[in-house]
Design a protein around this motif. Structure first.
Motif: not given
Length: 429
Positions: A164-168, A170-172, A177-179
């Motif tokens: 997930v980090f590789a795709v987006g 820290y924002p993603l 995490s919020v989701l």
């Protein structure tokens, strides 16, 4: 009073446990877990600043722990379980949107408060609902499986965080995490909660009368009186006080040592890329420990003392072995510690009476947090002087001491009150 029914309404129990396991999994499915320290460092924080954030986190938990427990007893335990993930989500959103030291500090304050909202309220709700359904004897195994669901959430976080980090970036990761937190809140709304009315509570005082002197006879009190009743129960009832201390000592030691296992792995010459694999082994041990709760309920007093001894010996031996194989022993120790923690909590729940259950449980959580901070400080000083392995071995000593105390203590009943049914039957009135 514990009610044991001859027939358990399985659909109701299944709904409760399914909700609990889903809530535990989603609450720990936080992709920021394996990355937040790196996030702080990439933002420009020093090691000292990062350490100070951990202090803020721990202090927030201690500050809010007992007051939130009393709130759960007065208002609604389910409400607090719904609010906690929302508060955590706000913390993670703040980190990602305004990455700075003040934002991180406020975020940890919120995260610590959220943990305090759950602590005490969750155990009290589960125990009370199982008691209502005549299934209180399942408490230890249900709690053990819930802890395992939380561990699986952490494991999935570690697996997903990198891609997930590789795709987006820290924002993603933050958005995911919020989701997860928002989904946990949705699941929490499905928790059943049946609070007894004033007429259902034995010894209930009528409006306008003085508060009861007996800490067990607390009825429907306000927040302050509920807080006082919970504190009084721990202060005046030695069995409850002993159970609170047992939970704190058993949970705090391995909870603190877990933070230092990466350093131990690096000390034995393992490359940084292999550290997650060794940590995964430890979490596998924790998972097995939680699942062994049904078998653990059958332990005698001597068996429980032996379990604590196993934790201490395996921790020390695994650390001093100075070899990757030592992590197998550490995994055994962590699994045994998880089992011992679940059984200690079951013992505490069986000894609490009255309507201040979440308050008393939160006092055990607060004591655990205080001991964890002390363990951090002790380990840091000792590791600086003698190395991480020696610090691990010495810090494991309390398990041997507590095990010896349990073994030599005069038994008031034929079996140790670790199994829920045995405790409920033999807990003093």
């Amino acid at each position: 009073m514990i009610h044991i029914a001859s027939r358990v309404p399985d659909p109701a129990v299944r709904r409760l446990t399914a909700t609990l396991y889903g809530y535990a999994f989603l609450s720990d499915l936080v992709l920021l877990y394996p990355l937040y320290v790196v996030f702080f460092a990439d933002t420009g924080l020093s090691v000292g600043q990062i350490s100070s954030l951990f202090v803020v986190w721990s202090a927030a938990g201690i500050l809010f722990e007992v007051p939130s427990g009393a709130w759960a007893d007065v208002v609604s335990r389910r409400l607090l379980l719904c609010l906690a993930p929302l508060v955590t989500a706000a913390a993670f959103a703040l980190w990602v949107l305004v990455p700075s030291y003040p934002a991180f500090a406020v975020g940890f304050l919120l995260w610590g408060a959220a943990g305090a909202l759950v602590s005490g309220a969750l155990e009290a709700l589960v125990w009370t609902e199982l008691d209502r359904l005549g299934a209180v004897g399942r408490y230890a195994r249900v709690l053990g499986r819930a802890r395992t669901a939380g561990v699986l959430g952490v494991v999935f976080s570690g697996v997903l965080a990198g891609p997930v980090f590789a795709v987006g970036g820290y924002p993603l990761v933050g958005a995911a995490s919020v989701l997860a937190c928002l989904l946990a809140t949705v699941v929490a709304t499905r928790f059943p909660e049946h609070r007894p009315s004033a007429a259902d509570v034995p010894g209930e005082r009528q409006p306008g009368t003085a508060a009861p002197a007996d800490p067990d006879d607390d009825g429907d009190l306000g927040w302050w009186d509920t807080l006082r009743a919970g504190v009084a129960q721990v202060r005046t009832r030695p069995p409850v006080r002993a159970a609170v201390l047992l939970v704190a000592v058993v949970a705090a030691d391995w909870g603190a040592l877990d933070e230092f296992t990466p350093l131990l792995a690096l000390d034995i010459g393992v490359g940084a890329q292999a550290v997650p694999l060794l940590l995964l082994l430890l979490w596998a041990g924790v998972t097995v420990g939680g699942l062994l709760a049904p078998a653990g309920e059958r332990l005698s007093q001597r068996g429980y003392a032996a379990l604590l001894g196993l934790v201490g010996v395996a921790l020390a031996a695994g650390a001093l072995l100075a070899h990757p194989a030592g992590f197998v022993l550490l995994a055994v120790a962590f699994g045994a510690a998880q089992l011992a923690t679940v059984l200690a909590d079951a013992r505490l729940q069986a000894r609490i009476t009255g309507s201040s259950r979440a308050t008393v449980t939160s006092m055990a959580g607060m004591a655990t947090d205080v001991l964890i901070i002390g363990t951090y400080a002790f380990f840091g000083l000792l590791a600086t002087a003698a190395g991480n392995a020696v610090a691990f071995a010495v810090t494991a000593g309390p398990y041997l001491i507590v095990g010896l105390v349990v073994l030599t203590r005069r038994r008031r009943t034929a079996a140790v009150p670790t199994g829920v049914a045995a405790v409920a039957a033999n807990a003093p009135d």
